[in-house]
Design a protein around this motif. Sequence first.
Motif, PDB file in Angstrom:
ATOM      1  N   VAL A 103       5.192  62.679 -23.102  1.00  0.00           N
ATOM      2  CA  VAL A 103       5.083  60.555 -23.133  1.00  0.00           C
ATOM      3  C   VAL A 103       3.843  60.291 -21.700  1.00  0.00           C
ATOM      4  CG1 VAL A 103       6.079  58.430 -22.469  1.00  0.00           C
ATOM      5  CG2 VAL A 103       6.968  59.965 -24.563  1.00  0.00           C
ATOM      6  N   PHE A 104       2.944  59.510 -21.924  1.00  0.00           N
ATOM      7  CA  PHE A 104       2.313  58.999 -20.242  1.00  0.00           C
ATOM      8  C   PHE A 104       3.127  57.706 -19.951  1.00  0.00           C
ATOM      9  CE2 PHE A 104      -1.340  56.962 -19.017  1.00  0.00           C
ATOM     10  CZ  PHE A 104      -1.070  57.413 -16.747  1.00  0.00           C
ATOM     11  N   ALA A 105       3.303  57.346 -18.751  1.00  0.00           N
ATOM     12  CA  ALA A 105       3.807  56.858 -18.207  1.00  0.00           C
ATOM     13  C   ALA A 105       3.999  56.645 -16.720  1.00  0.00           C
ATOM     14  CB  ALA A 105       5.582  56.890 -17.974  1.00  0.00           C
ATOM     15  N   PRO A 106       3.044  56.340 -15.940  1.00  0.00           N
ATOM     16  CA  PRO A 106       2.443  56.247 -14.748  1.00  0.00           C
ATOM     17  C   PRO A 106       3.973  55.461 -13.802  1.00  0.00           C
ATOM     18  CG  PRO A 106       1.186  54.982 -16.027  1.00  0.00           C
ATOM     19  CD  PRO A 106       1.982  55.060 -17.570  1.00  0.00           C
ATOM     20  N   GLN A 107       3.764  55.382 -12.446  1.00  0.00           N
ATOM     21  CA  GLN A 107       4.232  54.872 -11.937  1.00  0.00           C
ATOM     22  C   GLN A 107       3.738  53.929 -11.516  1.00  0.00           C
ATOM     23  OE1 GLN A 107       7.880  55.475 -11.158  1.00  0.00           O
ATOM     24  NE2 GLN A 107       7.568  57.916 -12.162  1.00  0.00           N
ATOM     25  N   VAL A 108       4.182  52.395 -11.422  1.00  0.00           N
ATOM     26  CA  VAL A 108       4.143  51.693 -11.092  1.00  0.00           C
ATOM     27  C   VAL A 108       4.834  50.902  -9.790  1.00  0.00           C
ATOM     28  CG1 VAL A 108       3.499  50.282 -13.561  1.00  0.00           C
ATOM     29  CG2 VAL A 108       5.829  49.961 -12.289  1.00  0.00           C
ATOM     30  N   SER A 109       3.419  49.745  -8.993  1.00  0.00           N
ATOM     31  CA  SER A 109       4.252  49.388  -7.236  1.00  0.00           C
ATOM     32  C   SER A 109       3.562  48.383  -6.695  1.00  0.00           C
ATOM     33  CB  SER A 109       4.119  50.502  -6.369  1.00  0.00           C
ATOM     34  OG  SER A 109       2.758  50.745  -6.622  1.00  0.00           O
ATOM     35  N   GLY A 110       4.974  47.754  -6.395  1.00  0.00           N
ATOM     36  CA  GLY A 110       3.619  46.197  -5.617  1.00  0.00           C
ATOM     37  C   GLY A 110       3.744  45.679  -7.050  1.00  0.00           C
ATOM     38  N   ASP A 111       2.572  44.631  -6.734  1.00  0.00           N
ATOM     39  CA  ASP A 111       2.438  43.548  -7.914  1.00  0.00           C
ATOM     40  C   ASP A 111       2.131  44.564  -9.275  1.00  0.00           C
ATOM     41  OD1 ASP A 111       2.489  41.714  -5.421  1.00  0.00           O
ATOM     42  OD2 ASP A 111       0.499  41.650  -5.514  1.00  0.00           O
ATOM     43  N   GLU A 112       2.271  45.660  -9.842  1.00  0.00           N
ATOM     44  CA  GLU A 112       1.856  45.781 -10.938  1.00  0.00           C
ATOM     45  C   GLU A 112       3.409  46.191 -11.426  1.00  0.00           C
ATOM     46  OE1 GLU A 112       0.384  50.040 -10.212  1.00  0.00           O
ATOM     47  OE2 GLU A 112      -1.350  49.487  -9.381  1.00  0.00           O
ATOM     48  N   TYR A 113       3.319  45.846 -13.001  1.00  0.00           N
ATOM     49  CA  TYR A 113       4.106  46.394 -13.753  1.00  0.00           C
ATOM     50  C   TYR A 113       3.697  46.126 -15.519  1.00  0.00           C
ATOM     51  CZ  TYR A 113       3.644  41.116 -14.957  1.00  0.00           C
ATOM     52  OH  TYR A 113       2.766  40.221 -15.352  1.00  0.00           O
ATOM     53  N   ALA A 114       4.915  46.563 -15.888  1.00  0.00           N
ATOM     54  CA  ALA A 114       4.577  47.116 -17.823  1.00  0.00           C
ATOM     55  C   ALA A 114       4.826  45.794 -18.072  1.00  0.00           C
ATOM     56  CB  ALA A 114       4.719  47.955 -18.138  1.00  0.00           C
ATOM     57  N   ASP A 126      -0.698  55.561 -40.770  1.00  0.00           N
ATOM     58  CA  ASP A 126       0.128  56.492 -41.624  1.00  0.00           C
ATOM     59  C   ASP A 126       0.702  57.079 -39.448  1.00  0.00           C
ATOM     60  OD1 ASP A 126       1.225  55.055 -43.607  1.00  0.00           O
ATOM     61  OD2 ASP A 126       0.011  56.599 -44.416  1.00  0.00           O
ATOM     62  N   VAL A 127      -0.041  56.559 -38.597  1.00  0.00           N
ATOM     63  CA  VAL A 127      -0.057  57.090 -37.357  1.00  0.00           C
ATOM     64  C   VAL A 127       1.048  56.368 -36.256  1.00  0.00           C
ATOM     65  CG1 VAL A 127      -1.603  57.927 -35.458  1.00  0.00           C
ATOM     66  CG2 VAL A 127      -2.694  58.012 -37.342  1.00  0.00           C
ATOM     67  N   SER A 128       1.784  57.528 -35.895  1.00  0.00           N
ATOM     68  CA  SER A 128       2.860  56.837 -34.825  1.00  0.00           C
ATOM     69  C   SER A 128       2.141  56.865 -33.236  1.00  0.00           C
ATOM     70  CB  SER A 128       3.843  57.689 -35.272  1.00  0.00           C
ATOM     71  OG  SER A 128       4.860  57.562 -35.967  1.00  0.00           O
ATOM     72  N   TYR A 129       2.869  56.420 -32.446  1.00  0.00           N
ATOM     73  CA  TYR A 129       1.642  56.760 -31.298  1.00  0.00           C
ATOM     74  C   TYR A 129       2.237  55.379 -30.764  1.00  0.00           C
ATOM     75  CZ  TYR A 129       0.031  51.225 -32.221  1.00  0.00           C
ATOM     76  OH  TYR A 129      -0.383  50.453 -33.259  1.00  0.00           O
ATOM     77  N   TRP A 130       2.503  55.447 -29.427  1.00  0.00           N
ATOM     78  CA  TRP A 130       3.314  55.335 -27.942  1.00  0.00           C
ATOM     79  C   TRP A 130       2.436  54.408 -27.387  1.00  0.00           C
ATOM     80  CZ3 TRP A 130       6.984  53.611 -24.149  1.00  0.00           C
ATOM     81  CH2 TRP A 130       7.050  53.861 -22.969  1.00  0.00           C
ATOM     82  N   GLU A 131       2.756  53.165 -26.893  1.00  0.00           N
ATOM     83  CA  GLU A 131       2.041  52.002 -26.340  1.00  0.00           C
ATOM     84  C   GLU A 131       2.316  51.079 -25.297  1.00  0.00           C
ATOM     85  OE1 GLU A 131       0.597  49.060 -28.956  1.00  0.00           O
ATOM     86  OE2 GLU A 131       2.059  48.510 -29.520  1.00  0.00           O
ATOM     87  N   PHE A 132       1.615  50.801 -24.341  1.00  0.00           N
ATOM     88  CA  PHE A 132       2.526  49.666 -22.945  1.00  0.00           C
ATOM     89  C   PHE A 132       1.134  49.009 -23.388  1.00  0.00           C
ATOM     90  CE2 PHE A 132       1.889  54.779 -21.195  1.00  0.00           C
ATOM     91  CZ  PHE A 132       0.795  53.441 -19.651  1.00  0.00           C
ATOM     92  N   GLY A 133       1.474  48.327 -21.871  1.00  0.00           N
ATOM     93  CA  GLY A 133       0.701  47.416 -21.208  1.00  0.00           C
ATOM     94  C   GLY A 133       1.018  47.115 -20.012  1.00  0.00           C
ATOM     95  N   LEU A 134      -0.245  47.448 -19.136  1.00  0.00           N
ATOM     96  CA  LEU A 134       0.080  47.107 -17.671  1.00  0.00           C
ATOM     97  C   LEU A 134      -0.762  45.894 -16.658  1.00  0.00           C
ATOM     98  CD1 LEU A 134      -0.578  50.757 -16.235  1.00  0.00           C
ATOM     99  CD2 LEU A 134       2.199  49.881 -16.958  1.00  0.00           C
ATOM    100  N   VAL A 135       0.463  45.190 -15.931  1.00  0.00           N
ATOM    101  CA  VAL A 135      -0.518  43.843 -15.433  1.00  0.00           C
ATOM    102  C   VAL A 135      -0.207  44.234 -14.477  1.00  0.00           C
ATOM    103  CG1 VAL A 135      -0.022  41.384 -14.647  1.00  0.00           C
ATOM    104  CG2 VAL A 135       0.189  42.128 -16.857  1.00  0.00           C
ATOM    105  N   MET A 136      -2.171  44.185 -13.523  1.00  0.00           N
ATOM    106  CA  MET A 136      -2.325  45.124 -12.110  1.00  0.00           C
ATOM    107  C   MET A 136      -3.019  43.704 -12.042  1.00  0.00           C
ATOM    108  SD  MET A 136      -3.824  48.608 -13.704  1.00  0.00           S
ATOM    109  CE  MET A 136      -3.246  49.114 -11.549  1.00  0.00           C
ATOM    110  N   ASP A 137      -2.625  43.755 -10.013  1.00  0.00           N
ATOM    111  CA  ASP A 137      -3.034  42.611  -9.438  1.00  0.00           C
ATOM    112  C   ASP A 137      -2.937  41.090  -9.944  1.00  0.00           C
ATOM    113  OD1 ASP A 137      -4.188  44.295  -7.319  1.00  0.00           O
ATOM    114  OD2 ASP A 137      -5.319  44.812  -8.752  1.00  0.00           O
ATOM    115  N   GLU A 138      -1.912  40.887 -10.848  1.00  0.00           N
ATOM    116  CA  GLU A 138      -1.994  39.407 -11.736  1.00  0.00           C
ATOM    117  C   GLU A 138      -2.448  38.977 -12.664  1.00  0.00           C
ATOM    118  OE1 GLU A 138      -0.984  36.730  -9.124  1.00  0.00           O
ATOM    119  OE2 GLU A 138       0.614  37.339  -7.462  1.00  0.00           O
ATOM    120  N   THR A 139      -4.143  39.234 -12.249  1.00  0.00           N
ATOM    121  CA  THR A 139      -4.372  38.821 -13.610  1.00  0.00           C
ATOM    122  C   THR A 139      -5.434  40.383 -14.379  1.00  0.00           C
ATOM    123  OG1 THR A 139      -6.477  38.960 -11.809  1.00  0.00           O
ATOM    124  CG2 THR A 139      -5.242  37.110 -11.785  1.00  0.00           C
ATOM    125  N   ASN A 140      -5.942  41.216 -13.975  1.00  0.00           N
ATOM    126  CA  ASN A 140      -6.160  42.339 -14.678  1.00  0.00           C
ATOM    127  C   ASN A 140      -4.631  43.180 -15.889  1.00  0.00           C
ATOM    128  OD1 ASN A 140      -8.700  41.589 -13.284  1.00  0.00           O
ATOM    129  ND2 ASN A 140      -7.698  42.920 -11.492  1.00  0.00           N
TER     130      ASN A 140
END
Length: 218
Positions: A103-114, A126-140
Amino acid sequence: MGIVQPENTSQNDVPVGEQPIRRDLNDPEATFEDLPFTPLLTEKQSKRANQTFKGMLLSVGFTIAVIIPLLLLNPANKEESFQHPVDLQAVASEVSGVADFKVFAPQVSGDEYANFARWKSNQIQDVSYWEFGLVMDETNFVYVRQSADANPTWIALVTDNAIPSDERVINGHNWEVRKKDQTVYMISNFKDSTLIISSDTGEEELMTVVQAAEAQGL
C-alpha cells in the motif's frame, strides 16, 4: 331680485371663534375636515403605550445582553476548523491487511495532510482499490488510487476517459500521462499494483507525490 338665504346646515350654525364639532368617522357624511389633527389618547391609553414601548426596549436590551457573550465564547471559525486531517499511515496499515499489494502511503509534513483515506471493496467494474486525497500548501490537491485488479475499463472510468497525451520516465520507470480539462493523470504499473495519481491544481505537487511513490519502492 330676491335675497338668497344661506343653506341651513350644522356647519353654518357654529358660532364664530368656536371649533366645529367633528362628525364621527363612521358617519357617511364625514369629510377630511372631520379627521383629527393628532390622535387623542386617554391617560390610561397613553400610559399603556409608554409601558409597551419601555417593554420593547427592555426586550431588545435583554436579547443583546444574551447574544454578545455567546459571540465572545464562540469566535468565528478559522480556516483550520475546516480541515479534517486523517492519519494516513494508520489507515494504510489497516488496509494492508486486506490489500494484495504494498500500500502506498507517503509521509506528510508541514501544511500537508490527508483529508480522506479508505479501502473501496468491489466498486467500479468489481475492482477493489485503495484511495486517499492529499491537501498540499492549503490550496493544492492530489488524488491517489491504487489497485491490484486494474484493467483498461476501470482506468478509463476513474480517469473520466482522459486522453493519453505523453509518457514520462521517472527513475527509470514509465508513467503514462493523460489529460482531461484541467486534470492531469499519471498512471504506472508496479510489481503488484497499478497506481493512478491525479491533480487539477498543479503538476508540481503531482510530481512530488509521483517521486514519493518511486522512492517507496512499490
